[in-house]
Structures are given as C-alpha cells and as structure tokens.
Design a protein around this motif. Sequence first.
Motif, short mmCIF file in Angstrom:
data_model
loop_
_atom_site.label_atom_id
_atom_site.label_comp_id
_atom_site.label_asym_id
_atom_site.label_seq_id
_atom_site.Cartn_x
_atom_site.Cartn_y
_atom_site.Cartn_z
N ASN A 82 -5.50 -8.48 -1.13
CA ASN A 82 -4.23 -7.82 -1.42
C ASN A 82 -3.15 -8.79 -1.88
O ASN A 82 -2.03 -8.41 -2.13
CB ASN A 82 -3.72 -7.07 -0.19
CG ASN A 82 -3.07 -5.75 -0.57
OD1 ASN A 82 -3.12 -5.35 -1.71
ND2 ASN A 82 -2.48 -5.10 0.41
N SER A 125 -2.05 -4.59 9.11
CA SER A 125 -3.38 -4.01 9.01
C SER A 125 -3.81 -3.79 7.56
O SER A 125 -4.93 -4.13 7.17
CB SER A 125 -3.43 -2.69 9.77
OG SER A 125 -4.67 -2.06 9.60
N GLU A 126 -2.92 -3.20 6.77
CA GLU A 126 -3.30 -2.78 5.41
C GLU A 126 -3.00 -3.81 4.34
O GLU A 126 -3.56 -3.73 3.24
CB GLU A 126 -2.58 -1.48 5.06
CG GLU A 126 -3.00 -0.29 5.90
CD GLU A 126 -2.42 1.02 5.40
OE1 GLU A 126 -2.73 2.05 6.00
OE2 GLU A 126 -1.68 1.00 4.40
N THR A 127 -2.14 -4.76 4.63
CA THR A 127 -1.71 -5.68 3.58
C THR A 127 -2.05 -7.12 3.91
O THR A 127 -2.89 -7.74 3.26
CB THR A 127 -0.19 -5.55 3.36
OG1 THR A 127 0.11 -4.21 3.00
CG2 THR A 127 0.28 -6.47 2.25
N THR A 159 0.85 -1.19 0.00
CA THR A 159 0.00 0.00 0.00
C THR A 159 0.89 1.24 0.00
O THR A 159 2.06 1.18 0.38
CB THR A 159 -0.90 0.02 1.25
OG1 THR A 159 -0.06 0.12 2.41
CG2 THR A 159 -1.76 -1.23 1.33
N GLN A 203 -5.72 -8.07 4.66
CA GLN A 203 -6.65 -7.79 3.57
C GLN A 203 -6.53 -8.91 2.54
O GLN A 203 -5.56 -8.97 1.81
CB GLN A 203 -6.36 -6.44 2.93
CG GLN A 203 -6.38 -5.28 3.91
CD GLN A 203 -7.72 -5.12 4.60
OE1 GLN A 203 -8.77 -5.24 3.97
NE2 GLN A 203 -7.69 -4.85 5.89
#
Length: 331
Positions: free
Chosen positions: A214, A206-208, A169, A211
Amino acid sequence: MREEYEYRLNSSGSSLSGLCEAWNKVYNLNGSQMEYEIPEQAGSGRLTGFCSGRRIRVINYDINFSKPVDMTGYSGTPHMDLLFCLGEQAGWDLPESGKVFHICPGESYIGTSFETRKRSVFSPGTHMHILEIKVPLADIQNIYENIDNTRAGERSSFKEFSTGKYRLTPSVQAMIRQMSDCPYKGYLRQLYMEGKVYELIAVYFSETVLQKDNAILIPDFSKADLNCIYQAKRLLDEAPERNVSLSLLSRCVGLNEYKLKKGFKVVYGVSVHSYVIQKRLELAKTILDMEDVTVSDAAGRAGYGNVSHFAAAFRKRYGSNPGQYLRDVRD
C-alpha cells in the motif's frame, strides 16, 4: 514554562500574530476542542482542533493562505504524525533541510518526530485541507508492540512503518470524511471524535500501514497529469447528477481515458464510476434530509433514472431503504 508544542512567526510585528496564537492553542488543547476562523490578513478558512483524554490531538486544517506565512514550531514531546490529504495537493517549504513536503489526494503520510524545532513556509495561494493526528510516541509504540503481524507469523518492528506515504483505503477515507464533517457540537462532538480517532487508527494500521503493497507509488503521472485528475474530480463534484461518460470527462480535462481511469483510482482510491455513485447518493441523502420530496424526486435530482437501482444503491451504502429513511427523518 514552555508548552508541549510552541509555534512562532519568524517576522517581528507581523499582522499574523492571531494566526500563530491559534496554532499554539489548537496544538496544546487538553481534553477539549476549539475552532478558529482564519483572519482576513492571512487568507480564509478555519482551523479546528480536538484533544482526546490520552492527549491524542486531531487538527483539521482548511485554510487558503493569501500571503506568505513563515513559522517555526517547537516540540517537547516525541510523537507520531498522521497526515491525511482531504483536498487537492498541498505542500510547504522546509528551509532548514532544503526540502519541500507535499501530499496528494488519496495519500496519507505517517512519520515520527524527535525534533525539537522545525521551520515551515507556506506560500501565497496555498490551499491546505489536511487532517492531522498527533499521537505521543510512547502510546503509539505500545499499541504497535501489541499488534501481531499474522502474515509474517511474528511481531514486526515498530520502525518498519515509522515514515512514508500510503494510499488511503475507501473505509479509511469514509472515516476521515465523518470526522471532518462531524455534525455534533459541544460534549457530543468530543464523545464522537474520541471514539472515531481510535477507530481510525485501528483501521488505518490494519488496512494501510501493515499492508506492504500500500506504499504510495505514482511514477507514471506528471504534475500536469495530476492537475487534470484533480480537475476531473472538481467537475464531478460540481454536478454529480449529470451523465458524463469517461470519454467526455477525459476530453474536458485534456487527459486520455486510460490515464484518467488509472490515475483517478490511484489518487482517490475508487474508480470514476464508483465516485460518481458515492456523490449521487450523498446528494440524494442531503435532499431527503433537507427538503419535502418523494424518494422518486430525490432519485431523479441525484441523477438516477431508475428508482429501483437508486434504492438498492442507497440501501447498500446507508443500510436502509430510502423510503424507510425518509419516514425516519420525518418522524
């Protein structure tokens, strides 16, 4: 007594013994840091290492190999590897499994290792620019077991993400750049890196990793297509201040606009336009930092024809108006 990690060259009497010695030192740092210049007989570049108080190791490889390097590594500690590609596609042979490991720009790799032995062969001409983070498996498992998967409403199994490639991200990419380009030295560098490594792990999870959509998938792009995308980035990096349309860029690299636009976003995590803005702002900030110029001069040299547009973009990225930033720099 065997070190926690050991690396040995597979050819006796090799002139690359210094490289192997550096590999061992950087992997076995204990609450310290080091930097090693690659010897001419091996190629060029440097190997930088850092170890946190909890024995989380951060290794920054920026190496160009000019001759084959055949090395075997021994690991005495089960650990998780996080690899982040900072340059173009990198890879090396794994002769014992008959496989080749490769990682592309905009990708990360996460995997667990219980192996005690692994052989890797780096070919001449290999440019490896990778940030690696090694975390003792006991620590990372404890961290993950305390993370609630709110989307599913229940705790997820640690094994669900123990291996695989993931897109990076923009915020993760920004933190990796900050760690790679850390301007501090000595204890300040150690303090900065200590905080950043935990911040990166938290945001990356959290973001990768958490998800599920991703996971890296680039099915529509051949190796030739990816080389064109890498070339497009190089052209933008060389002169971000130039006004180059997507149409012209696609003709320069020999890839149609649709594939270039889609592929650039997949590989680098941002659109071509956003990437140009990012590079122009970085250039303008460098000019303000290093030279005696006005805001208008810096904006023009970075490719902005409209100072108001530049000021708005600068404020959005750096949290300060360029005029105020310039005053702070000169005070």
